[in-house]
Design a protein around this motif. Structure first.
Motif, PDB file in Angstrom:
ATOM      1  N   ASP A   6       0.825  -1.209   0.000  1.00  0.00           N
ATOM      2  CA  ASP A   6       0.000   0.000   0.000  1.00  0.00           C
ATOM      3  C   ASP A   6       0.851   1.247   0.000  1.00  0.00           C
ATOM      4  OD1 ASP A   6      -2.348  -1.358  -0.027  1.00  0.00           O
ATOM      5  OD2 ASP A   6      -2.558  -1.419   2.149  1.00  0.00           O
ATOM      6  N   LYS A   7       2.029   1.146   0.569  1.00  0.00           N
ATOM      7  CA  LYS A   7       2.860   2.342   0.753  1.00  0.00           C
ATOM      8  C   LYS A   7       3.616   2.730  -0.508  1.00  0.00           C
ATOM      9  CE  LYS A   7       6.344   4.214   3.893  1.00  0.00           C
ATOM     10  NZ  LYS A   7       7.293   3.912   4.961  1.00  0.00           N
ATOM     11  N   ARG A   8       3.809   1.790  -1.448  1.00  0.00           N
ATOM     12  CA  ARG A   8       4.657   2.064  -2.604  1.00  0.00           C
ATOM     13  C   ARG A   8       4.166   3.243  -3.439  1.00  0.00           C
ATOM     14  NH1 ARG A   8       4.264  -4.116  -3.870  1.00  0.00           N
ATOM     15  NH2 ARG A   8       5.638  -4.955  -2.309  1.00  0.00           N
ATOM     16  N   PRO A   9       2.887   3.228  -3.896  1.00  0.00           N
ATOM     17  CA  PRO A   9       2.459   4.361  -4.706  1.00  0.00           C
ATOM     18  C   PRO A   9       2.378   5.652  -3.925  1.00  0.00           C
ATOM     19  CG  PRO A   9       0.616   2.899  -4.233  1.00  0.00           C
ATOM     20  CD  PRO A   9       1.851   2.202  -3.766  1.00  0.00           C
ATOM     21  N   ILE A  10       2.183   5.523  -2.597  1.00  0.00           N
ATOM     22  CA  ILE A  10       2.097   6.724  -1.776  1.00  0.00           C
ATOM     23  C   ILE A  10       3.404   7.499  -1.842  1.00  0.00           C
ATOM     24  CG2 ILE A  10       1.881   7.547   0.610  1.00  0.00           C
ATOM     25  CD1 ILE A  10      -0.051   5.252   1.105  1.00  0.00           C
ATOM     26  N   ALA A  11       4.544   6.788  -1.896  1.00  0.00           N
ATOM     27  CA  ALA A  11       5.838   7.462  -1.953  1.00  0.00           C
ATOM     28  C   ALA A  11       5.921   8.328  -3.198  1.00  0.00           C
ATOM     29  CB  ALA A  11       6.963   6.433  -1.937  1.00  0.00           C
ATOM     30  N   ILE A  12       5.518   7.765  -4.342  1.00  0.00           N
ATOM     31  CA  ILE A  12       5.570   8.532  -5.580  1.00  0.00           C
ATOM     32  C   ILE A  12       4.573   9.682  -5.536  1.00  0.00           C
ATOM     33  CG2 ILE A  12       5.169   8.392  -8.065  1.00  0.00           C
ATOM     34  CD1 ILE A  12       6.198   5.539  -7.977  1.00  0.00           C
ATOM     35  N   ARG A  13       3.374   9.418  -5.044  1.00  0.00           N
ATOM     36  CA  ARG A  13       2.355  10.469  -5.001  1.00  0.00           C
ATOM     37  C   ARG A  13       2.744  11.597  -4.050  1.00  0.00           C
ATOM     38  NH1 ARG A  13      -1.650   6.259  -4.659  1.00  0.00           N
ATOM     39  NH2 ARG A  13      -2.067   6.875  -2.515  1.00  0.00           N
ATOM     40  N   ALA A  14       3.583  11.296  -3.072  1.00  0.00           N
ATOM     41  CA  ALA A  14       4.027  12.350  -2.153  1.00  0.00           C
ATOM     42  C   ALA A  14       5.242  13.087  -2.684  1.00  0.00           C
ATOM     43  CB  ALA A  14       4.334  11.743  -0.778  1.00  0.00           C
ATOM     44  N   VAL A  15       6.213  12.334  -3.236  1.00  0.00           N
ATOM     45  CA  VAL A  15       7.494  12.929  -3.621  1.00  0.00           C
ATOM     46  C   VAL A  15       7.376  13.758  -4.895  1.00  0.00           C
ATOM     47  CG1 VAL A  15       9.847  12.439  -4.379  1.00  0.00           C
ATOM     48  CG2 VAL A  15       8.882  11.192  -2.442  1.00  0.00           C
ATOM     49  N   VAL A  16       6.728  13.198  -5.926  1.00  0.00           N
ATOM     50  CA  VAL A  16       6.685  13.906  -7.212  1.00  0.00           C
ATOM     51  C   VAL A  16       5.947  15.244  -7.106  1.00  0.00           C
ATOM     52  CG1 VAL A  16       5.895  13.779  -9.599  1.00  0.00           C
ATOM     53  CG2 VAL A  16       7.002  11.792  -8.550  1.00  0.00           C
ATOM     54  N   PRO A  17       4.750  15.313  -6.486  1.00  0.00           N
ATOM     55  CA  PRO A  17       4.125  16.636  -6.313  1.00  0.00           C
ATOM     56  C   PRO A  17       4.971  17.595  -5.489  1.00  0.00           C
ATOM     57  CG  PRO A  17       2.520  14.899  -5.932  1.00  0.00           C
ATOM     58  CD  PRO A  17       3.857  14.234  -6.024  1.00  0.00           C
TER      59      PRO A  17
END
Length: 600
Positions: A6-17
């Motif tokens: 569950d945490k994997r896409p959250i990292a991208i969704r947090a870092v890229v924005p």
């Protein structure tokens, strides 16, 4: 699905924005970077077309003017596109350097600013070395991410899409083959990066952070390590942490290798399909040598960019993983924050009032204060005594607003400290801790920390009042002496006197003294006691007392017991109270002193 998944896409969704928001702070530089690299890429995109025209001109038969003009035109187009590509790429390179450095600087400063303002609990539960590692690793990951996206990934995707469109306009079948192959390659690469490599990279990064914490913990406490001859023990402790990090990193790097093999396999299949298709078109008479040259040149451009896209996606995921903890710091709420309309507090007399104060540490902790009320008059000298955990230290932390109360309010000179700016509040409260911490800076800088910009005359006067001037002059560099990390080059008594000098120079109307003589030799204790007496004159003073002999002369003593002020009064009044807590504590300390004296 697991919590880790569950945490994997959250990292991208947090870092890229987060990164995009940083780019928007420099819109003009970002525009120059994009125009430079994307423009250079667009110029490269049309190069295969002119290469095909050149081959057709050269193979069109006997030499004639039309062929010569076509060849020269194609050659001129190739040269012009090369020059345009070089100029635009140079613009992008010159723009991205200050752009990235400014972004890295802003992010690091912002992270440091937030960490400085996090609550006391946050710092208590965090390794300083780990926090430093999170910030520095994330800062350099931002450099890799900027380079990957702006210099590499976006231009590569532009070439891929553009080449597939141009190729499809000539031969839709080949364009379709390349489009499907490229799509499969990109999707597989992203799946490997996000679902296969990222979880492993996150674990190895966590152990990398632990290495920083382990190093800082041992180096900061080196005096303790040496005193117990525990160097080998700390070597083994670090070795265990490094071994665990090495195992995690090995797994991550092997996963990178596995992903690379899968990517190369897809590229091999795509190459066979495109080259075979172009040869088949030539055999059927549907393509000229120039057409085949165009197809092959286009494919090799696509192949090169596709291969690099795989590397760029891996780099992107790596930089996202490395920035994850830094972004978490930026997203961490500042628990003790100024209210929106906070105003500077003006403290003159220093009267402190607790009105029905309720307080607990965290949501799940037992409540410490329940409607605690107490008044401390302006200029009054008050001692806080009691057993460990009774609420003495919490009292002074609430006065400094290191924590917010759960209920009630705290007033200083009639002003609610929750409505004041923290900077103005704490700048008017001088604190001398039981174990003072000094910066690895000069003695003059440490003393002047409470009043930046103070001249040497004021610094020396403060040192004299704190009985520190004489020992400072005996040092080879005097006030310019560097004191070492946390002041380790000085003795305990010397550090205390420097801390007192700092408080003298700050000249704050409210003074907090955490028992400053409990672990000193007799000579140092006398000097510091004299300095403390001078420092308390004319100030509202709160003294946390562990040795009750230090509170005998104070105006009032508050005896804490389980978060309640069980007794209060002067030393003389409290000692006359039969069965009182203060009297029992005093008798217990007297018995302990007598036992030690008899043993000596």
């Amino acid at each position: 699905m697991t919590a880790q998944a569950d945490k994997r896409p959250i990292a991208i969704r947090a870092v890229v924005p987060f990164v995009f928001r940083q780019w928007l702070l420099q819109p003009y530089r970002a525009a120059f970077v994009l125009v430079g690299f994307l423009g250079a890429t667009a110029a490269d995109l049309f190069m295969p077309i002119y290469s095909g025209h050149l081959v057709d001109a050269l193979t069109s038969g006997p030499y004639h003017n039309a062929a010569r003009h076509a060849a020269l035109a194609a050659f001129g187009g190739i040269v012009a596109l090369g020059l345009v590509s070089m100029i635009l790429r140079l613009i992008g390179l010159h723009a991205i350097v200050p752009f990235t450095l400014k972004t890295m600087s802003d992010v690091a400063r912002e992270a440091f600013m937030r960490v400085q303002r996090f609550s006391t609990d946050w710092h208590t539960n965090s390794f300083a070395g780990s926090s430093v590692r999170k910030i520095t690793r994330g800062m350099w990951a931002l450099d890799l991410l900027n380079t990957t996206i702006l210099m590499s990934l976006l231009p590569s995707l532009t070439v891929l899409v553009g080449s597939m469109i141009l190729l499809g306009l000539h031969w839709s079948a080949l364009g379709g083959v390349v489009a499907i192959g490229a799509a499969i390659y990109v999707v597989v690469t992203m799946m490997f990066a996000v679902r296969y490599i990222a979880p492993s990279a996150r674990v190895s990064n966590a152990w990398d952070t632990k290495i920083g914490g382990t190093l800082a913990d041992a180096l900061t406490c080196n005096a303790v390590v040496k005193s117990f001859g525990a160097e080998e023990r700390e070597d083994e402790r670090l070795a265990r942490t490094i071994n665990r990090w090495r195992v995690r990193c090995l797994r991550t790097w092997l996963r990178y290798n596995s992903a690379a093999m899968a990517q190369l396999s897809i590229l091999l299949c795509l190459r066979m399909s495109v080259i075979g298709g172009s040869v088949l078109l030539w055999m059927e008479g549907l393509a000229s040598p120039g057409d085949v040259t165009y197809v092959l040149t286009s494919y090799y451009v696509i192949h090169a960019y596709l291969r690099e896209v795989g590397m760029y996606i891996n780099n992107l995921q790596r930089s996202v993983n490395d920035m994850e903890e830094l972004v978490a710091i930026h997203d961490e709420p500042i628990e003790i924050a100024d209210v929106s309309d906070a105003k500077p507090i003006a403290i003159e007399g220093g009267e402190i009032v607790f009105e029905d104060v309720t307080f607990r540490y965290g949501r799940d902790c037992v409540q410490l204060y329940d409607r605690l009320s107490v008044d401390i008059s302006a200029g009054e000298r008050v001692g806080l005594v009691g057993r460990s955990g009774s609420g003495k230290t919490t009292f002074v932390k609430l006065v400094q607003r290191l924590y917010d109360v759960s209920g009630g309010r705290i007033l200083i000179d009639g002003q609610d400290i929750a409505l004041a700016t923290q900077r103005s509040l704490r700048s008017q409260i001088a604190v001398v801790q039981q174990e003072p911490i000094l910066f690895h800076r000069s003695l003059a800088e440490n003393i002047a920390y409470g009043r930046p910009g103070a001249d040497m005359g004021a610094i020396e006067r403060a040192a004299r009042l704190a009985n520190a001037h004489e020992f400072i002059l005996r040092l080879r560099k005097g006030y310019g002496t560097l004191v070492g990390e946390r002041g380790v080059k000085l003795s305990g008594g010397e550090r205390q006197r420097v801390a007192l000098a700092r408080a003298f120079l700050a000249d704050a109307p409210v003074l907090i003294l955490d028992e400053a003589t409990s672990s000193l030799d007799s000579e140092s204790e006398v000097l510091i006691q004299e300095a403390m007496e001078r420092l308390m004159r004319g100030r509202t003073s709160i003294v946390i007392a562990h040795r009750l002999s230090t509170v005998r002369g104070l105006d009032r003593i508050l005896v804490f017991d389980g978060g309640v002020i069980a007794e209060q009064g002067t030393h003389a009044a409290l000692t006359r109270r039969a069965g009182g807590i203060y009297r029992r504590l005093l008798e217990s300390q007297a018995t302990e002193v007598g036992r030690i004296s008899a043993a000596v």
